[in-house]
Design a protein around this motif. Structure first.
Motif, PDB file in Angstrom:
ATOM      1  N   LEU A  55     -15.485  13.010  17.157  1.00 26.48           N
ATOM      2  CA  LEU A  55     -16.557  12.945  16.328  1.00 26.48           C
ATOM      3  C   LEU A  55     -16.548  12.302  15.126  1.00 26.48           C
ATOM      4  N   MET A  56     -15.404  13.084  14.359  1.00 28.72           N
ATOM      5  CA  MET A  56     -15.353  12.707  13.067  1.00 28.72           C
ATOM      6  C   MET A  56     -14.352  11.331  12.865  1.00 28.72           C
ATOM      7  N   LEU A  57     -13.741  11.127  13.714  1.00 24.10           N
ATOM      8  CA  LEU A  57     -12.984   9.714  13.970  1.00 24.10           C
ATOM      9  C   LEU A  57     -13.902   8.835  13.832  1.00 24.10           C
TER      10      LEU A  57
ATOM     11  N   GLU B  57     -13.732   7.262  22.561  1.00 22.85           N
ATOM     12  CA  GLU B  57     -12.452   7.717  21.768  1.00 22.85           C
ATOM     13  C   GLU B  57     -11.302   8.302  22.874  1.00 22.85           C
ATOM     14  N   LEU B  58     -11.813   8.978  23.902  1.00 24.03           N
ATOM     15  CA  LEU B  58     -10.930   9.627  24.528  1.00 24.03           C
ATOM     16  C   LEU B  58      -9.895   8.667  25.680  1.00 24.03           C
ATOM     17  N   LYS B  59     -10.550   7.426  25.826  1.00 26.10           N
ATOM     18  CA  LYS B  59      -9.965   6.669  26.475  1.00 26.10           C
ATOM     19  C   LYS B  59      -8.951   6.210  26.060  1.00 26.10           C
ATOM     20  N   GLU B  60      -8.738   6.102  24.556  1.00 25.64           N
ATOM     21  CA  GLU B  60      -7.746   5.929  23.768  1.00 25.64           C
ATOM     22  C   GLU B  60      -6.464   6.492  23.870  1.00 25.64           C
ATOM     23  N   ASP B  61      -6.752   7.751  24.219  1.00 25.91           N
ATOM     24  CA  ASP B  61      -5.641   8.699  24.206  1.00 25.91           C
ATOM     25  C   ASP B  61      -5.516   9.309  25.573  1.00 25.91           C
ATOM     26  N   SER B  62      -5.827   8.348  26.486  1.00 23.68           N
ATOM     27  CA  SER B  62      -5.614   8.717  27.890  1.00 23.68           C
ATOM     28  C   SER B  62      -4.138   8.949  28.434  1.00 23.68           C
ATOM     29  N   GLU B  63      -3.219   8.178  27.471  1.00 20.58           N
ATOM     30  CA  GLU B  63      -1.709   8.659  28.175  1.00 20.58           C
ATOM     31  C   GLU B  63      -1.132  10.015  27.524  1.00 20.58           C
ATOM     32  N   GLU B  64      -2.107  10.662  26.939  1.00 22.57           N
ATOM     33  CA  GLU B  64      -1.282  12.118  26.337  1.00 22.57           C
ATOM     34  C   GLU B  64      -1.225  12.919  27.874  1.00 22.57           C
ATOM     35  N   ASP B  65      -0.568  14.165  27.390  1.00 24.30           N
ATOM     36  CA  ASP B  65      -0.060  15.216  28.409  1.00 24.30           C
ATOM     37  C   ASP B  65      -1.343  15.316  29.050  1.00 24.30           C
ATOM     38  N   THR B  66      -1.159  15.221  30.599  1.00 20.97           N
ATOM     39  CA  THR B  66      -2.217  15.622  31.436  1.00 20.97           C
ATOM     40  C   THR B  66      -2.079  16.760  32.247  1.00 20.97           C
ATOM     41  N   GLU B  67      -1.035  17.389  31.718  1.00 19.31           N
ATOM     42  CA  GLU B  67      -1.006  18.890  32.808  1.00 19.31           C
ATOM     43  C   GLU B  67      -1.202  20.057  31.744  1.00 19.31           C
ATOM     44  N   LYS B  68      -1.042  19.903  30.557  1.00 19.84           N
ATOM     45  CA  LYS B  68      -1.446  21.148  29.592  1.00 19.84           C
ATOM     46  C   LYS B  68      -2.711  21.607  29.828  1.00 19.84           C
ATOM     47  N   LYS B  69      -2.851  22.746  29.770  1.00 23.79           N
ATOM     48  CA  LYS B  69      -4.121  23.596  29.992  1.00 23.79           C
ATOM     49  C   LYS B  69      -4.548  23.447  28.608  1.00 23.79           C
ATOM     50  N   MET B  70      -6.026  23.742  28.435  1.00 24.51           N
ATOM     51  CA  MET B  70      -6.801  23.648  27.288  1.00 24.51           C
ATOM     52  C   MET B  70      -7.722  24.964  27.129  1.00 24.51           C
TER      53      MET B  70
END
Length: 852
Positions: free
Chosen positions: A436-438, A410-423
């Motif tokens: 997990l729910m998706l 599932e994460l690979k599908e969103d790999s184009e999202e903001d890569t700089e923002k801290k979490m």
């Protein structure tokens, strides 16, 4: 290593071993003029089977063997009988072979003990084909070795623990391993259980690991209950508990007690102490073990109370003289326990994986998916916690790594999202839960993600309130019906009779849950405790923001507070605003007080640099500082500087683990309240109202209480007080005396208890005890030796005072070197040293010279 025996102790040990395992053991029997030391009898069907036993502390050589053979030969043809020679010193070459040819069994004591252990079912359960064994094997194959990093140094955890397992140092027989949530404490104990069981099976280690999950205990337990729980669930129910206790005492078992914090969060302070006492009982019997916990759950005060309980088992301090020797021996035992398990305890800190370990682990687990490995390591590099204005990386936290590996597709599908923002921690867990729910939504469209989230939050609430780690089908369905009552009703109207079954089948396979079987009963639980805490924290905040705080009382954990601390600022502001709005009407909004507990940490965490405690508190509860009629747990009102909370109203409240160190509470109101395990160190409560208070194990060192009203203090009250380097537990009588001495208003107090806690009081008391016998004593010895060495000046002043008031006299002709009591002085010193009473003639001295 074989134990050392005398002839008497060996006989007793062998008798006990057979009796513990269901045999009747009789005195020596004689047949044909030959006497055999022990006969152990066990029923087999309708007949009895006898074991004829010859124990000896000597090595059995050929000559001795012939003697025992002559004794045992008359029983050779008895149906079902066994004949046995037991020698801890062993057997000379050739003796075992001769005995075997005659059908005589030969054992050292340890070999005999091992025959009774019968642990093969457990070995098969841990190392064989069971589901448990397969899970442990799978974990061991991918396990990344963590580090200890603390004042003892930095070492690989498993290597250090393997060395500890082989170490016979009694002062290191217990280790406490602490670590934050998700550092891998449970995985560590599981790997140790598997590896150490293999060592035992191969004969490399004499210690068999018993791993017990303390999170299974949401009520207090005793040591036998702990062992029963383990034996019943690990294929060892056939072993008598008394025999297992002997295995532990003799060093044949190492205990792995996992998750003390997860048990403690459901128990009140006194229940936790009862459990700690059970652990102390095991320790006092020679147990060797490891206890894991998150930090701050295994406190000095609790430990001290454990040993207070052990001391109380000694009996009254005025026990009969005939018991004094035994009492003194027992006191020494407790002193040693106190030193080993409190003062000199070994505590190790388990750390997250290093950056290098994290990358290696991810690449190893995703060796066939380099894209996925890059996505996971990239996400991990962005996860931080703000700690004292520092960004602390959480990339090595095993629980986060595990969850991200689980949702890698599932994460690979969103790999184009903001890569700089801290979490933050909140962000990463929110991401994991959503993914997990998706996945569940893609698997079945019975429920949309929002509906599933609501169910999981309710499941987290239910397990927390019911104090259950896992739920059986009945409880799981109960939560399902509660959440989806209207949905099930609509389906029934539409003609679907299996709506509840369909929901149950879907929900129990949620990817956030794991299934297990206990005694043939299916159960479900969250895949990690931190996931339950995340969902519960989010649910409680959502309810508050909606203006409908959850009314049921929920244990608020440090991890829940950590998650709330890392929530988006906008969400926190909404929560603060609602808490402030609802606080004045809290009698109508049950549960609002636990939201103060949950939010206070975040409030202070974000404002500690620019706002004081008082200002933060006013934001949440108003200018009046009204904490009356509420329940607070784990709130820290200290800041490192003096805090002004004058006039605080905490009447009719219950406060647990709440800290008021260095807080100005003058004129406050704590009447009709209960404070349990709180901290009032160096607080100023002058003029405050504590009438009708129940105080339990609250630290009061340095408390300023001039004019404070402590009348009608509950008789069960206790407090903790540091005097010098010692920590004392005060019962209600001593507490009342201490408060009175410091200027508080109390009920009438025996003056003795106003002074007895002064670190110099025992000097005076011991001088009186020496003088009690009426003999002449060296004045120099009384004034400068023993306890008097600590304060010679005070000792001299006290002796001179006793002389000046006529209680002590100087023997004529000795140049003032010999002194003794006068006829009128003897009952005065007796009252002080034996009856805990201070004669009124002594009061002026104590008032002028002792300052608590």
């Amino acid at each position: 290593m074989e134990q050392k025996f005398t002839a008497t102790s060996l006989l007793s040990a062998v008798r006990w071993l057979f009796e513990t395992n269901g045999y009747d053991v009789s005195d020596p029997v004689e047949r044909r003029g030959v006497e055999v030391e022990l006969v152990a009898t066990q029923l087999s069907g309708f007949s009895e089977q006898n074991v004829y036993i010859e124990p000896t502390v000597q090595q059995v050589d050929g000559v001795r063997y012939d003697e025992y053979l002559a004794k045992l030969t008359p029983f050779r043809n008895e149906p079902g009988a066994q004949r046995m020679i037991i020698s801890p010193a062993g057997f000379a070459p050739g003796v075992k072979e001769r005995a075997g040819a005659e059908g005589i069994l030969t054992f050292t004591y340890d070999e005999l003990f091992a025959n009774f252990e019968r642990v093969q079912p457990y070995l098969s359960y841990i190392l064989g084909d069971s589901i448990e064994a397969k899970n442990l094997q799978a974990l061991d194959e991918v396990y990344e070795e963590p580090n200890f990093d603390d004042k003892h140094g930095k070492q690989w955890a498993t290597a250090h623990l393997n060395d500890w397992l082989r170490d016979d140092d009694k002062d290191r027989s217990w280790l406490i391993i602490v670590g934050e949530y998700g550092t891998g404490k449970t995985a560590l104990t599981e790997v140790l259980q598997k590896r150490w069981t293999e060592l035992y099976q191969k004969g490399v280690s004499p210690r068999l690991p018993f791993r017990i999950e303390l999170r299974d205990f949401t009520k207090q337990f005793d040591s036998r209950g702990l062992l029963h729980h383990f034996l019943d669930r690990n294929e060892l129910a056939h072993l008598p508990v008394a025999f297992v206790e002997s295995m532990i005492a003799n060093g044949h078992v190492v205990l792995l007690l996992d998750g003390y914090d997860e048990m403690a969060q459901y128990l009140n302070v006194r229940e936790r102490r009862a459990c700690l006492e059970a652990l102390a009982d095991l320790a006092s019997n020679g147990a060797r073990g490891i206890l894991t916990s998150r930090p701050n759950y295994f406190t000095e005060a609790e430990e001290l109370r454990v040993f207070e309980v052990l001391y109380k088992k000694l009996g009254s301090p005025h026990a009969k003289t005939s018991l004094n020797h035994k009492i003194a021996e027992k006191e020494r035992e407790v002193d040693l326990l106190l030193e080993r398990f409190v003062l000199n305890r070994v505590e190790r800190s388990l750390r997250d994986l290093t950056e290098e370990q994290t990358i290696e682990l991810v690449r190893r687990r995703l060796k066939d998916d380099p894209e996925g490995a890059e996505v996971v390591t990239g996400l991990l590099s962005k996860v931080f916690r703000n700690d004292e204005d520092r960004n602390v990386s959480l990339s090595g936290k095993p629980v986060i790594i595990t969850y991200l590996l689980d949702v890698v597709e599932e994460l690979k599908e969103d790999s184009e999202e903001d890569t700089e923002k801290k979490m933050s921690e909140w962000d990463i867990y929110n991401l994991i839960v959503n993914k997990l729910m998706l996945r569940d939504w893609g698997r079945t469209n019975t429920l949309d993600p929002d509906e599933r989230l609501l169910f999981l939050q309710q499941l987290a609430l239910y397990t927390s309130i019911s104090q259950q780690k896992s739920l059986n089908e009945s409880s799981f369905r109960e939560v399902t019906r509660k959440v989806f009552e209207s949905k099930i009703a609509r389906k029934r109207i539409e003609g679907a009779t299996d709506a509840e079954d369909s929901l149950f089948d879907d929900l129990r396979t949620s990817t956030t849950l794991t299934a297990s079987t206990e005694k043939g009963i299916a159960k479900w639980q969250f895949s990690h405790n931190s996931l339950r805490e995340f969902l519960l924290a989010g649910y409680l905040i959502d309810c508050l923001v909606d203006g409908k705080p959850e009314p049921q009382s929920v244990p608020v954990t440090d991890t829940m507070i950590t998650f709330v601390n890392s929530m988006p600022e906008e969400k926190l502001r909404e929560a603060y605003t609602q808490l402030s709005a609802l606080w004045p009407s809290r009698k109508m909004h049950k549960g609002i007080d636990q939201m103060l507990t949950l939010l206070w940490g975040a409030k202070r965490h974000n404002e500690r640099k620019n706002r004081g405690v008082a200002a933060s508190l006013r934001d949440l509860i108003g200018d009046s500082f009204d904490l009356s009629n509420c329940t607070l747990t784990g709130v820290n009102f200290s800041s490192g500087d003096q805090v002004d909370l004058r006039g605080l109203n905490a009447s009719s409240s219950i406060m647990t683990d709440t800290v008021f160190t260095d807080v100005d509470l003058t004129g406050s109101n704590f009447s009709e309240s209960a404070i349990d395990a709180c901290v009032l160190t160096n607080a100023d409560v002058s003029g405050a109202d504590f009438s009708n208070l129940l105080m339990l194990d609250t630290e009061i060192t340095g408390l300023v209480c001039t004019g404070a009203n402590f009348t009608n203090l509950t008789k069960d009250s206790t407090a903790l007080l540091k005097v010098g380097k010692d920590l004392h537990v005060l019962d209600a009588t001593r507490l009342r005396g201490y408060l009175k001495r410091r200027g508080a208003i109390t009920d009438p107090v025996n003056p003795y208890f106003m002074f007895c806690l002064d670190q110099n009081f025992d000097i005076c008391e011991k001088i009186c005890r020496v003088l009690l016998d009426g003999a002449w004593h060296q004045r120099l010895g009384l004034e400068q030796r023993g306890a008097s060495e600590r304060n010679v000046r005070l000792a001299k002043k006290f002796v001179q005072f006793l002389i000046s008031v006529g209680h002590v006299q100087i023997k004529n002709g000795t140049g003032g070197k010999l002194i003794g009591t006068t006829q009128s002085g003897r009952p005065v010193v007796a009252r002080l040293s034996e009856n805990a009473q201070i004669d009124e003639t002594l009061l002026p001295f104590f008032e002028q010279n002792l300052n608590q």
